[in-house]
Design a protein around this motif. Structure first.
Motif, PDB file in Angstrom:
ATOM      1  N   MET A  89      27.772  59.009  66.123  1.00 53.91           N
ATOM      2  CA  MET A  89      27.380  58.000  65.121  1.00 53.91           C
ATOM      3  C   MET A  89      27.320  56.620  65.762  1.00 53.91           C
ATOM      4  O   MET A  89      28.210  56.254  66.523  1.00 53.91           O
ATOM      5  CB  MET A  89      28.399  57.995  63.988  1.00 53.91           C
ATOM      6  N   ILE A  90      26.283  55.918  65.447  1.00 53.55           N
ATOM      7  CA  ILE A  90      26.165  54.575  66.011  1.00 53.55           C
ATOM      8  C   ILE A  90      26.946  53.609  65.142  1.00 53.55           C
ATOM      9  O   ILE A  90      26.752  53.552  63.935  1.00 53.55           O
ATOM     10  CB  ILE A  90      24.695  54.134  66.088  1.00 53.55           C
ATOM     11  N   ARG A  91      27.838  52.893  65.772  1.00 55.84           N
ATOM     12  CA  ARG A  91      28.569  51.840  65.061  1.00 55.84           C
ATOM     13  C   ARG A  91      27.672  50.635  64.924  1.00 55.84           C
ATOM     14  O   ARG A  91      27.186  50.105  65.912  1.00 55.84           O
ATOM     15  CB  ARG A  91      29.756  51.423  65.905  1.00 55.84           C
ATOM     16  N   GLU A  92      27.478  50.210  63.714  1.00 58.58           N
ATOM     17  CA  GLU A  92      26.642  49.035  63.557  1.00 58.58           C
ATOM     18  C   GLU A  92      27.494  47.785  63.474  1.00 58.58           C
ATOM     19  O   GLU A  92      28.635  47.827  63.049  1.00 58.58           O
ATOM     20  CB  GLU A  92      25.781  49.183  62.316  1.00 58.58           C
ATOM     21  N   LYS A  93      26.876  46.707  63.876  1.00 63.08           N
ATOM     22  CA  LYS A  93      27.607  45.446  63.880  1.00 63.08           C
ATOM     23  C   LYS A  93      27.828  44.944  62.453  1.00 63.08           C
ATOM     24  O   LYS A  93      27.021  45.191  61.574  1.00 63.08           O
ATOM     25  CB  LYS A  93      26.802  44.408  64.661  1.00 63.08           C
ATOM     26  N   GLU A  94      28.933  44.251  62.287  1.00 57.94           N
ATOM     27  CA  GLU A  94      29.201  43.689  60.965  1.00 57.94           C
ATOM     28  C   GLU A  94      28.448  42.386  60.788  1.00 57.94           C
ATOM     29  O   GLU A  94      28.469  41.535  61.668  1.00 57.94           O
ATOM     30  CB  GLU A  94      30.698  43.420  60.822  1.00 57.94           C
ATOM     31  N   THR A  95      27.799  42.246  59.662  1.00 54.09           N
ATOM     32  CA  THR A  95      27.056  41.020  59.391  1.00 54.09           C
ATOM     33  C   THR A  95      27.599  40.403  58.114  1.00 54.09           C
ATOM     34  O   THR A  95      28.061  41.111  57.232  1.00 54.09           O
ATOM     35  CB  THR A  95      25.565  41.322  59.164  1.00 54.09           C
TER      36      THR A  95
ATOM     37  N   LYS B  18      30.594  41.330  53.667  1.00 52.65           N
ATOM     38  CA  LYS B  18      30.559  41.793  55.061  1.00 52.65           C
ATOM     39  C   LYS B  18      29.897  43.146  55.010  1.00 52.65           C
ATOM     40  O   LYS B  18      30.395  44.054  54.333  1.00 52.65           O
ATOM     41  CB  LYS B  18      31.981  41.931  55.605  1.00 52.65           C
ATOM     42  N   VAL B  19      28.767  43.288  55.698  1.00 53.67           N
ATOM     43  CA  VAL B  19      28.067  44.558  55.604  1.00 53.67           C
ATOM     44  C   VAL B  19      27.921  45.199  56.968  1.00 53.67           C
ATOM     45  O   VAL B  19      27.846  44.525  57.997  1.00 53.67           O
ATOM     46  CB  VAL B  19      26.669  44.396  54.970  1.00 53.67           C
ATOM     47  N   GLN B  20      27.892  46.516  56.934  1.00 56.49           N
ATOM     48  CA  GLN B  20      27.625  47.281  58.140  1.00 56.49           C
ATOM     49  C   GLN B  20      26.399  48.113  57.816  1.00 56.49           C
ATOM     50  O   GLN B  20      26.474  49.056  57.043  1.00 56.49           O
ATOM     51  CB  GLN B  20      28.815  48.181  58.445  1.00 56.49           C
ATOM     52  N   GLY B  21      25.268  47.718  58.384  1.00 59.97           N
ATOM     53  CA  GLY B  21      24.041  48.371  57.972  1.00 59.97           C
ATOM     54  C   GLY B  21      23.772  48.061  56.519  1.00 59.97           C
ATOM     55  O   GLY B  21      23.635  46.908  56.144  1.00 59.97           O
ATOM     56  N   ASP B  22      23.791  49.093  55.704  1.00 65.15           N
ATOM     57  CA  ASP B  22      23.488  48.902  54.296  1.00 65.15           C
ATOM     58  C   ASP B  22      24.745  48.976  53.439  1.00 65.15           C
ATOM     59  O   ASP B  22      24.686  48.876  52.226  1.00 65.15           O
ATOM     60  CB  ASP B  22      22.489  49.987  53.872  1.00 65.15           C
ATOM     61  N   THR B  23      25.872  49.190  54.077  1.00 66.65           N
ATOM     62  CA  THR B  23      27.087  49.452  53.319  1.00 66.65           C
ATOM     63  C   THR B  23      28.006  48.235  53.310  1.00 66.65           C
ATOM     64  O   THR B  23      28.205  47.597  54.347  1.00 66.65           O
ATOM     65  CB  THR B  23      27.842  50.634  53.948  1.00 66.65           C
ATOM     66  N   VAL B  24      28.551  47.949  52.173  1.00 61.42           N
ATOM     67  CA  VAL B  24      29.462  46.820  52.048  1.00 61.42           C
ATOM     68  C   VAL B  24      30.822  47.199  52.619  1.00 61.42           C
ATOM     69  O   VAL B  24      31.359  48.263  52.308  1.00 61.42           O
ATOM     70  CB  VAL B  24      29.612  46.414  50.576  1.00 61.42           C
ATOM     71  N   VAL B  25      31.357  46.326  53.461  1.00 61.27           N
ATOM     72  CA  VAL B  25      32.680  46.577  54.005  1.00 61.27           C
ATOM     73  C   VAL B  25      33.708  45.755  53.250  1.00 61.27           C
ATOM     74  O   VAL B  25      34.797  46.218  52.924  1.00 61.27           O
ATOM     75  CB  VAL B  25      32.718  46.224  55.503  1.00 61.27           C
TER      76      VAL B  25
ATOM     77  N   ASN C 102      26.320  50.453  48.323  1.00 63.39           N
ATOM     78  CA  ASN C 102      25.118  49.915  48.954  1.00 63.39           C
ATOM     79  C   ASN C 102      24.833  48.515  48.453  1.00 63.39           C
ATOM     80  O   ASN C 102      25.195  48.176  47.335  1.00 63.39           O
ATOM     81  CB  ASN C 102      23.914  50.794  48.615  1.00 63.39           C
ATOM     82  N   ILE C 103      24.138  47.752  49.277  1.00 61.55           N
ATOM     83  CA  ILE C 103      23.785  46.398  48.844  1.00 61.55           C
ATOM     84  C   ILE C 103      22.908  46.461  47.598  1.00 61.55           C
ATOM     85  O   ILE C 103      23.056  45.668  46.672  1.00 61.55           O
ATOM     86  CB  ILE C 103      23.056  45.651  49.968  1.00 61.55           C
ATOM     87  N   ALA C 104      22.019  47.431  47.566  1.00 60.47           N
ATOM     88  CA  ALA C 104      21.075  47.505  46.450  1.00 60.47           C
ATOM     89  C   ALA C 104      21.770  47.776  45.128  1.00 60.47           C
ATOM     90  O   ALA C 104      21.219  47.494  44.067  1.00 60.47           O
ATOM     91  CB  ALA C 104      20.051  48.591  46.723  1.00 60.47           C
ATOM     92  N   ASP C 105      22.974  48.321  45.186  1.00 66.34           N
ATOM     93  CA  ASP C 105      23.653  48.672  43.940  1.00 66.34           C
ATOM     94  C   ASP C 105      24.494  47.542  43.376  1.00 66.34           C
ATOM     95  O   ASP C 105      25.057  47.681  42.302  1.00 66.34           O
ATOM     96  CB  ASP C 105      24.562  49.885  44.174  1.00 66.34           C
ATOM     97  N   ILE C 106      24.597  46.433  44.095  1.00 62.03           N
ATOM     98  CA  ILE C 106      25.549  45.409  43.664  1.00 62.03           C
ATOM     99  C   ILE C 106      25.198  44.846  42.300  1.00 62.03           C
ATOM    100  O   ILE C 106      26.042  44.778  41.404  1.00 62.03           O
ATOM    101  CB  ILE C 106      25.638  44.298  44.711  1.00 62.03           C
ATOM    102  N   SER C 107      23.935  44.471  42.125  1.00 60.87           N
ATOM    103  CA  SER C 107      23.604  43.871  40.831  1.00 60.87           C
ATOM    104  C   SER C 107      23.684  44.919  39.726  1.00 60.87           C
ATOM    105  O   SER C 107      23.984  44.614  38.578  1.00 60.87           O
ATOM    106  CB  SER C 107      22.229  43.225  40.880  1.00 60.87           C
TER     107      SER C 107
END
Ligand code: SF4
Lengths: 368, 191, 181
Positions: free
Chosen positions: A1-7, A27-34, A348-353
């Motif tokens: 699995m590729i570890r994605e950077k936190e943004t 703080k997100v990693q790819g599309d997932t909220v951390v 997911n970011i898309a689910d936040i709202s």
């Protein structure tokens, strides 16, 4: 699995999906909220400070602006707290009128919720329907109180104006119409595969933590805990009316939607019963001179049920014509900060709202 | 007083466990007055032993004449259906209060707000310093000695014309040259 | 022919006509007036008849609707949003809070007159304004656009100094990128 950077991602305050004027720092990693941190205060206008500068009745103009989508519970809760301090009786007719107004307010708020919940899933037709139909309820309010959104109708000691028979007929007609229309809404929303797929298993509030985090109202009933101020601590004439408090299992968006769908029905039925049972008589136990009205010293806590959950007012009087301290706690105060921060990680970011809409996050209620 | 058995029983169990005073206000409302140091103990006891699992609200009152802050914790038991108010008074100078967000996670929000609005410190409180305000460098605004009107007048541009709106009736009568009727005068805000 | 004055007039007319018929409104609810926007946009009042519709981001929007009181924290974001918008851009002040502070005139956290901080084209009064008055405000704006009188973007650019001093008086911690047009 590729570890994605936190943004770091800033969602809001200007964002069409956010339910109001607030910001969620992610703080997100790819599309997932951390990690999620909420920032509120974009609507802070110092209500509690200003109410201390006004007299007891002038406070009502400010009060209804606590939460914009549903202003009436605020008036009722404050009025009830002041009545408790002042030992003021409310005539029975006024209590029935209050119940009708409260349930109408719930209905129009549910319709906004339909629009918001569906809109954040990309179903825009439902918004056109329900917000359009919501105008029928606002028309009723306008006829009764003079205002579409803000009414300042419920006062300590009763309500400001009496209801007429023609108004009652109109309410009944509107209820018939809305009952029919709700089937249409439900068809668009609950029978829609997109909505089902997006709502099931998303934004789960764990049952064992719910009360600890301060979850109230529909989200709490969505985890299967039966809790409603109208039953736990009946106010006005709710104990004389026959209604059910629906619950659902799962704690996800789907469960909360099911709860609200059923509550919509219950509100219609409550209004019908209240109109039928309303006695004749006085509607206002008059407050002496509104400008010089002095409320006896003391502290009172009153709470009522709004669409988002319980709303409480802590009112302190030091025996003058101005409130000494008023503190309001709405359901969004916990839903919008603690609960949101706890349940967003992993989503997911898309689910936040989508999640914010289903929790009923109302920023003006948080920061006041 | 037969209906208040539940409330009285609750009060008794609290006063016997801690050395505190309290009273039954009415049905479903019980209050206790505690010392600052005992508050977290009482809250924990009420939560674990008596079933008060829901923190309904928490607030602060500024009693400037007494030079005290009063902190109020309202907790609710879904089983007994009673509200319990735990009240405590703390000094107004360098106010400090125990942090209870390990008992209820949501208390964190309340404490952050109280810290900002009243300047009460809660040692160990996690979260950013700013809650609702941003870059605020005056006195905490909810304190009674902060004059919001004065601050607003000094800071923000005031559009002229606001001052004659003090009493609408008199302004209208001045403009139109008619007299304020006597029955309306008694509602005037000026006197 | 192309530089002659009369034909420029015709070009302007057509340009303004096109502009006024498609007003994209920035979706930013800054105050409680935002609750009437859904009602204005949906079926009963249907603002899209007038070419008014929502836009999600500042770059795509023409109209910034300030729906009520502005807390100082929001004012900072509003300025940022306004400066990102492309010209021609218009501002509508919605509700009495934007005009003179409304019922929050003595609040320590809300501004009292919007045009001190960003230029305003049209004010709609009322607390809160009904959808009809919102639409009439937009129609007024359309008239101004047709007459070529709505050029506040230029005004802001030219008087930037004055606006900046006013803005910095209130926003104590000015940590924003300076926008160059
Ligand atoms: S003018 Fe009235 S409705 Fe509009 S933002 Fe101000 S208080 Fe709210």
């Amino acid at each position: 699995m590729i570890r994605e950077k936190e943004t770091t991602l800033y969602l809001g305050p200007q964002h069409p999906g956010i339910t109001g004027n607030m910001m969620v720092k992610l703080k997100v990693q790819g599309d997932t909220v951390v990690k999620a941190t909420t920032h509120v205060g974009y609507l802070h206008r110092a209500f509690e400070k200003l109410i201390e500068q006004r007299n007891w009745l002038n406070a009502f103009t400010l009060l209804c602006r606590f939460c914009v989508p549903e202003p009436d519970p605020m008036e009722l809760t404050y009025a009830r707290a002041v009545e408790e301090l002042d030992n003021r009786e409310v005539p029975e007719r006024a209590q029935y009128i209050r119940v009708i107004v409260m349930e109408l307010a719930r209905l129009q708020s549910f319709m906004l919720w339909y629009a918001g919940q569906a809109g954040s899933a990309g179903l825009y037709t439902l918004g056109q329907w329900s917000v359009g139909d919501r105008n029928y309820i606002l028309d009723l309010f306008e006829e009764l109180t003079g205002g579409r959104i803000y009414h300042m109708y419920i006062w300590p000691g009763g309500v400001r104006r009496d209801v007429t028979d023609t108004w009652k007929d109109k309410v009944l007609k509107t209820m018939d119409y809305l009952e029919k229309r709700q089937d249409d809404y439900n068809q668009l929303m609950f029978d829609n595969t997109i909505f089902q797929k997006r709502a099931k298993g998303v934004g789960i509030v764990p049952k064992d933590k719910a009360i600890e985090w301060g979850v109230v109202g529909p989200p709490l009933r969505g985890v299967g805990i039966k809790s409603d101020v109208r039953i736990d601590e009946p106010y006005e004439v709710y104990d004389k009316l026959d209604f059910e408090v629906p619950t659902a299992e799962g704690g996800d968006i789907w469960a909360r939607a099911l709860v609200r769908k059923e509550e919509f029905r219950q509100s219609i039925s409550i209004i019908r019963q209240a109109i039928e049972k309303m006695p004749k008589g006085d509607y206002y136990n008059k407050v002496p001179n509104p400008m010089k009205w002095v409320v006896p010293e003391g502290q009172a806590w009153a709470k009522t049920e709004s669409v988002r959950g319980e709303i409480g007012f802590y009112v302190v009087s030091n025996g003058t014509n101005k409130p000494y301290r008023v503190h309001a706690k709405g359901a969004a105060y916990t839903h919008g900060v603690t609960v949101l921060e706890k349940i967003l990680p992993g989503q997911n970011i898309a689910d936040i709202s989508f999640i914010m809409n289903s929790l009923g996050v109302c920023p003006p209620e948080i920061e006041r | 007083m037969t209906e208040l058995i539940k409330e009285q029983h609750l009060l008794d169990s609290l006063t016997s466990a801690f050395k505190i005073k309290g009273r039954v206000i009415r049905d479903r409302r019980v209050e206790v007055f505690a010392d600052k140091k005992m508050v977290s103990g009482i809250l924990l006891f009420a939560k674990k032993q008596l079933g008060f699992i829901h923190l309904a609200h928490m607030t602060c009152i500024d009693w400037i004449d007494e030079n005290k802050f009063e902190l109020i914790y309202t907790i609710w038991s879904p089983i007994e259906k009673i509200h319990l108010f735990v009240k405590t008074k703390i000094e107004r100078e360098n106010p400090e209060m125990e942090n209870i967000d390990s008992i209820w996670d949501q208390a964190n929000t309340y404490e952050r707000e109280i810290r900002e609005m009243f300047g009460i410190q809660f040692p160990g409180l996690i979260g950013e310093q700013d809650f609702a305000l941003e870059d605020w460098d005056e006195m905490p605004p909810m304190r009674k000695d902060f004059d919001t009107k004065k601050y607003a007048l000094e800071t923000y541009y005031q559009r002229p014309g606001r001052e004659d709106a003090k009493d609408v009736r008199e302004t209208i009568s001045e403009r139109s040259g008619t007299k304020v009727p006597d029955f309306a005068k008694k509602y005037s805000r000026e006197k | 022919m192309i530089n002659d004055k009369d034909s420029q007039k015709i070009v302007d007319y057509i340009q303004n006509f096109a502009r006024k018929q498609s007003l994209f409104v920035m979706a930013y609810g800054t105050g409680c007036g935002a609750i009437e926007i859904p009602a204005t946009m949906t079926s009963r009042y249907d603002a899209e008849r007038f070419g008014i519709r929502g836009a999600a981001t500042p770059r795509q929007a023409d109209v910034l609707l300030i729906t009520g009181y502005l807390a100082t924290k929001t004012l900072k974001r509003v300025i940022r949003v306004y400066e990102q918008m492309q010209e021609p851009k218009y501002v509508i002040g919605f509700g009495s809070c934007t005009i003179n502070g409304g019922m929050y005139f003595d609040s320590y956290n809300t501004i009292n007159a919007l045009e001190q901080y960003i230029p305003v084209d049209v004010y709609i009064n009322g607390c809160m304004p009904r959808p009809e008055s919102v639409i009439s405000g937009f129609v007024k704006l359309q008239e101004l656009i047709q007459q070529g009188k709505a050029d506040n973007g230029k005004k802001y650019r030219e008087n930037l100094e004055w606006y900046r001093t006013n803005q910095k008086k209130i926003i104590k911690n000015w940590k924003m990128p300076d926008y160059n047009w």
